[in-house]
Write an enzyme that holds these catalytic residues in place. Structure first.
Site, PDB file in Angstrom:
ATOM      1  N   LEU A  37       0.848  -1.190   0.000  1.00  0.00           N
ATOM      2  CA  LEU A  37       0.000   0.000   0.000  1.00  0.00           C
ATOM      3  C   LEU A  37       0.890   1.248   0.000  1.00  0.00           C
ATOM      4  CD1 LEU A  37      -2.671  -1.050   2.651  1.00  0.00           C
ATOM      5  CD2 LEU A  37      -3.071  -0.702   0.196  1.00  0.00           C
ATOM      6  N   GLY A  38       0.397   2.320  -0.622  1.00  0.00           N
ATOM      7  CA  GLY A  38       1.144   3.584  -0.593  1.00  0.00           C
ATOM      8  C   GLY A  38       1.734   3.973  -1.931  1.00  0.00           C
ATOM      9  N   GLY A 179      19.300  13.106 -16.546  1.00  0.00           N
ATOM     10  CA  GLY A 179      18.060  13.830 -16.266  1.00  0.00           C
ATOM     11  C   GLY A 179      18.248  14.772 -15.093  1.00  0.00           C
ATOM     12  N   ILE A 183      13.550  14.443  -9.971  1.00  0.00           N
ATOM     13  CA  ILE A 183      14.216  13.290  -9.359  1.00  0.00           C
ATOM     14  C   ILE A 183      15.734  13.468  -9.428  1.00  0.00           C
ATOM     15  CG2 ILE A 183      14.652  10.801  -9.606  1.00  0.00           C
ATOM     16  CD1 ILE A 183      11.763  10.417 -10.351  1.00  0.00           C
ATOM     17  N   ARG A 270       8.579   9.602 -16.247  1.00  0.00           N
ATOM     18  CA  ARG A 270       7.851   8.373 -15.902  1.00  0.00           C
ATOM     19  C   ARG A 270       6.798   8.081 -16.949  1.00  0.00           C
ATOM     20  NH1 ARG A 270       8.790   6.773 -10.770  1.00  0.00           N
ATOM     21  NH2 ARG A 270       6.819   5.645 -10.702  1.00  0.00           N
ATOM     22  N   ALA A 315       2.011  13.500  -6.181  1.00  0.00           N
ATOM     23  CA  ALA A 315       1.159  12.729  -5.273  1.00  0.00           C
ATOM     24  C   ALA A 315      -0.071  13.518  -4.850  1.00  0.00           C
ATOM     25  CB  ALA A 315       1.974  12.331  -4.042  1.00  0.00           C
ATOM     26  N   HIS A 439       7.446  38.025  12.738  1.00  0.00           N
ATOM     27  CA  HIS A 439       8.859  38.378  12.628  1.00  0.00           C
ATOM     28  C   HIS A 439       9.624  37.738  13.771  1.00  0.00           C
ATOM     29  CE1 HIS A 439      12.468  40.702  11.840  1.00  0.00           C
ATOM     30  NE2 HIS A 439      12.529  40.949  13.145  1.00  0.00           N
TER      31      HIS A 439
HETATM   32  P1  NAI Z   1      11.090  15.186 -14.995  1.00  0.00           P
HETATM   33  O1  NAI Z   1      10.173  15.255 -16.137  1.00  0.00           O
HETATM   34  O2  NAI Z   1      10.916  16.065 -13.825  1.00  0.00           O
HETATM   35  O3  NAI Z   1      12.595  15.448 -15.507  1.00  0.00           O
HETATM   36  C1  NAI Z   1      13.214  14.697 -16.487  1.00  0.00           C
HETATM   37  C2  NAI Z   1      14.354  15.533 -17.040  1.00  0.00           C
HETATM   38  O4  NAI Z   1      15.129  14.709 -17.881  1.00  0.00           O
HETATM   39  C3  NAI Z   1      13.884  16.719 -17.870  1.00  0.00           C
HETATM   40  O5  NAI Z   1      14.494  17.881 -17.384  1.00  0.00           O
HETATM   41  C4  NAI Z   1      14.350  16.376 -19.292  1.00  0.00           C
HETATM   42  O6  NAI Z   1      14.738  17.502 -20.005  1.00  0.00           O
HETATM   43  C5  NAI Z   1      15.515  15.453 -19.021  1.00  0.00           C
HETATM   44  N1  NAI Z   1      15.769  14.468 -20.071  1.00  0.00           N
HETATM   45  C6  NAI Z   1      14.860  13.756 -20.762  1.00  0.00           C
HETATM   46  N2  NAI Z   1      15.490  12.896 -21.596  1.00  0.00           N
HETATM   47  C7  NAI Z   1      16.832  13.083 -21.408  1.00  0.00           C
HETATM   48  C8  NAI Z   1      18.001  12.494 -21.938  1.00  0.00           C
HETATM   49  N3  NAI Z   1      17.934  11.509 -22.836  1.00  0.00           N
HETATM   50  N4  NAI Z   1      19.199  12.944 -21.516  1.00  0.00           N
HETATM   51  C9  NAI Z   1      19.288  13.924 -20.575  1.00  0.00           C
HETATM   52  N5  NAI Z   1      18.218  14.509 -20.042  1.00  0.00           N
HETATM   53  C10 NAI Z   1      17.000  14.082 -20.439  1.00  0.00           C
HETATM   54  O7  NAI Z   1      11.123  13.643 -14.570  1.00  0.00           O
HETATM   55  P2  NAI Z   1      11.735  12.935 -13.306  1.00  0.00           P
HETATM   56  O8  NAI Z   1      12.762  13.803 -12.652  1.00  0.00           O
HETATM   57  O9  NAI Z   1      12.138  11.587 -13.755  1.00  0.00           O
HETATM   58  O10 NAI Z   1      10.496  12.841 -12.338  1.00  0.00           O
HETATM   59  C11 NAI Z   1       9.341  12.101 -12.741  1.00  0.00           C
HETATM   60  C12 NAI Z   1       8.099  12.669 -12.136  1.00  0.00           C
HETATM   61  O11 NAI Z   1       8.099  12.461 -10.740  1.00  0.00           O
HETATM   62  C13 NAI Z   1       7.961  14.146 -12.415  1.00  0.00           C
HETATM   63  O12 NAI Z   1       6.735  14.397 -13.005  1.00  0.00           O
HETATM   64  C14 NAI Z   1       8.041  14.769 -11.062  1.00  0.00           C
HETATM   65  O13 NAI Z   1       7.146  15.859 -10.950  1.00  0.00           O
HETATM   66  C15 NAI Z   1       7.708  13.648 -10.105  1.00  0.00           C
HETATM   67  N6  NAI Z   1       8.464  13.840  -8.878  1.00  0.00           N
HETATM   68  C16 NAI Z   1       8.092  14.828  -8.024  1.00  0.00           C
HETATM   69  C17 NAI Z   1       8.822  15.093  -6.906  1.00  0.00           C
HETATM   70  C18 NAI Z   1       8.408  16.203  -6.028  1.00  0.00           C
HETATM   71  O14 NAI Z   1       7.283  16.665  -6.139  1.00  0.00           O
HETATM   72  N7  NAI Z   1       9.279  16.692  -5.154  1.00  0.00           N
HETATM   73  C19 NAI Z   1      10.026  14.332  -6.573  1.00  0.00           C
HETATM   74  C20 NAI Z   1      10.365  13.374  -7.573  1.00  0.00           C
HETATM   75  C21 NAI Z   1       9.588  13.137  -8.664  1.00  0.00           C
END
Ligand code: NAI
Length: 460
Positions: A37-38, A179, A183, A270, A315, A439
């Site tokens: 779960l989760g 990337g 992440i 993803r 999420a 403050h």
């Molecule tokens: P992402 O879409 O945030 O970033 C992927 C990055 O990889 C982009 O900047 C893109 O330009 C780059 N890229 C794509 N193909 C490439 C290549 N062949 N070579 C080099 N760079 C390339 O996807 P990410 O970081 O994998 O995260 C997946 C999802 O998980 C996102 O939608 C994100 O919002 C979510 N997530 C959210 C978090 C949070 O809210 N703190 C934490 C981790 C993930």
């Protein structure tokens, strides 16, 4: 045969929230989940990373403590203990979800669901047993999995994704991350603080390219300070094993280079989990399941939420969609307001934003005025020695309505909800400027930015 009003597939933040809300609305509900779960958030995403980022933050604090006259002769880093701590946090929260399902009388089947037709689901249990479930409505919350791009030679190399990186048995000496999105930068922040030599390879011209340019610049500065190499405008064209390591070939405008490191992490986005849905003639929107504004798919009585439908893969968005899908499955007609989705990046400094960035607002032809307030003038940030950050306020030029806010700095992920509230309530800079902020806090910077926007700032 088990008959329910609603069957929810997937126990992540979209699915379990939908199941509980549907039960609260008086429906009989079954939740089918093949794994823990989760979902990704709890088991392989938000919670594990935030727990380990907390450990990384502690290391940074201890390292810095000496500047404050606090001695710290040596730091020992026990990766296995850090991971054990993280697993404990995850287990506690998982238990919490199981308890909530039980308390709300949601049946929980552990198994993999295959939707045979609208209203009929076959579940292959983890022990091999098969169950058939029927339900009037189905909510699909199958989530997503890491996307691995077709890079020549990658299959011959040992590489990790965010699903497997926590299986490492030690802190690596070196790590290459393909990337520089959310992440990528969160893992870069985590491992660089733990002493790993990190290289980030990002195809776009800057890291976190979806965020405000100034925010990505500030984060790049902080990562470089921690010895992280950032290669932007860079493409990985091939990979190959090199002794016990992984080597990648990188092409940039300046030429080609080869980078070898102990560990390779692929973090380039993803893709939706469509397994178990192949028998359904679902209309698709690119890679994602198409839904209407009520989150109903092209097949009546089947709803879909979260990463399966694309959009913001966050999420809290999946949970918000889960609530709406549950309400609609109970006969209501609710919608989501995607205008107010906060985005948080838990690096050091953190980045948090909501609404439109300045570039997005201008691209849409909106007449906006922008104010930036640097944390260098903020007493609390100074007292914490965390002045690398700012608040950027984007508001309608004529009426001052808040359109977007980007914040970089300490605690900004906790503060962004104030900005969300203003946007949600169509608040203006005039109202924000008159709101008394405590403050000394970093949150005062929001008030300073609003006053600055009006040309009335006292402290900058
Ligand atoms: P992402 O879409 O945030 O970033 C992927 C990055 O990889 C982009 O900047 C893109 O330009 C780059 N890229 C794509 N193909 C490439 C290549 N062949 N070579 C080099 N760079 C390339 O996807 P990410 O970081 O994998 O995260 C997946 C999802 O998980 C996102 O939608 C994100 O919002 C979510 N997530 C959210 C978090 C949070 O809210 N703190 C934490 C981790 C993930």
């Amino acid at each position: 045969m088990n008959a329910y009003d609603v069957a929810v597939i997937g126990g992540g933040p979209g699915g379990y929230v939908a199941a509980i809300r549907a039960a609260k609305l008086g429906l009989s509900v079954v939740l089918i989940e093949g794994s823990e779960l989760g979902g990704t958030c709890l088991n392989r995403g938000c919670i594990p990373t935030k727990t380990l980022l907390n450990a990384a933050g502690m290391v940074e604090t201890v390292r810095k403590a000496v500047e404050w006259g606090i001695g710290s002769d040596s730091i020992t880093l026990e990766w296995s203990q850090m991971v054990a701590k993280q697993e404990k946090v995850v287990a506690t929260l998982r238990g919490g979800i199981a308890g909530l399902l039980k308390a709300n009388k949601v049946s929980h089947i552990r198994g993999w669901a295959k939707v045979v037709s609208a209203g009929v689901i076959e579940v292959s249990g983890t022990m091999g047993a098969e169950t058939k479930v029927t339900s009037s409505k189905i909510i699909l919350a199958n989530g997503s999995k890491p996307f691995v791009p077709p890079i020549e030679g990658l299959e011959d190399v040992t590489y990790h994704t965010s699903d497997t990186i926590f299986d490492l048995d030690r802190i690596p000496n070196s790590l290459t991350i393909i990337g520089g999105g959310v992440i990528g930068v969160e893992f870069a922040a985590m491992f660089s603080a733990l002493g790993t030599k990190v290289t980030v390879i990002e195809a776009a011209g800057r890291i976190v390219p979806m965020e405000d340019e100034a925010a990505s610049r500030e984060l790049a500065k902080a990562l470089k300070k921690r010895n992280v190499t950032l290669l932007t405008g860079a493409k990985v064209t091939a990979a190959q094993p090199e002794a016990e390591r992984a080597a990648v070939k990188v092409e940039q405008a300046g030429g080609t280079s080869v980078i070898a490191s102990d560990i390779l992490l692929v973090a380039v986005g993803r893709q939706p989990n469509l397994s178990g849905l192949d028998a359904l003639p679902l209309a698709m929107d690119g890679r994602f399941v198409q839904v209407n504004e009520h989150l109903e798919t092209s097949i009546p009585n089947i709803y879909a939420v979260g990463d399966l439908i694309g959009g913001w893969q966050l999420a809290h968005v999946a949970s918000a969609e889960g609530l709406v899908a549950a309400a609609n499955a109970s006969g209501r007609q609710e919608k989501i307001d995607y205008k107010v989705v906060p985005r948080c990046i838990y690096t050091h400094p953190e980045i948090a934003s909501v609404g439109l960035t300045e570039a997005e607002a201008r691209d849409r032809g909106l007449q906006v005025k922008v104010e930036i307030y640097s944390l260098q003038g903020n007493g609390k940030a100074l007292s914490m020695d965390e002045t690398g950050g700012f608040v950027k306020l984007v508001a309608d030029e004529k009426y001052g309505e808040i359109i977007g806010v980007t914040m970089v700095g300490p605690h900004v992920t906790e503060m962004i909800t104030t900005a969300s509230a203003f946007i949600h309530l169509e608040g203006t800079v005039h109202e924000w400027a008159n709101l008394i902020h405590p403050h000394p806090t970093v949150s005062e910077s929001l008030n300073e930015a609003a006053n600055g926007w009006l040309g009335l700032s006292v402290n900058h």
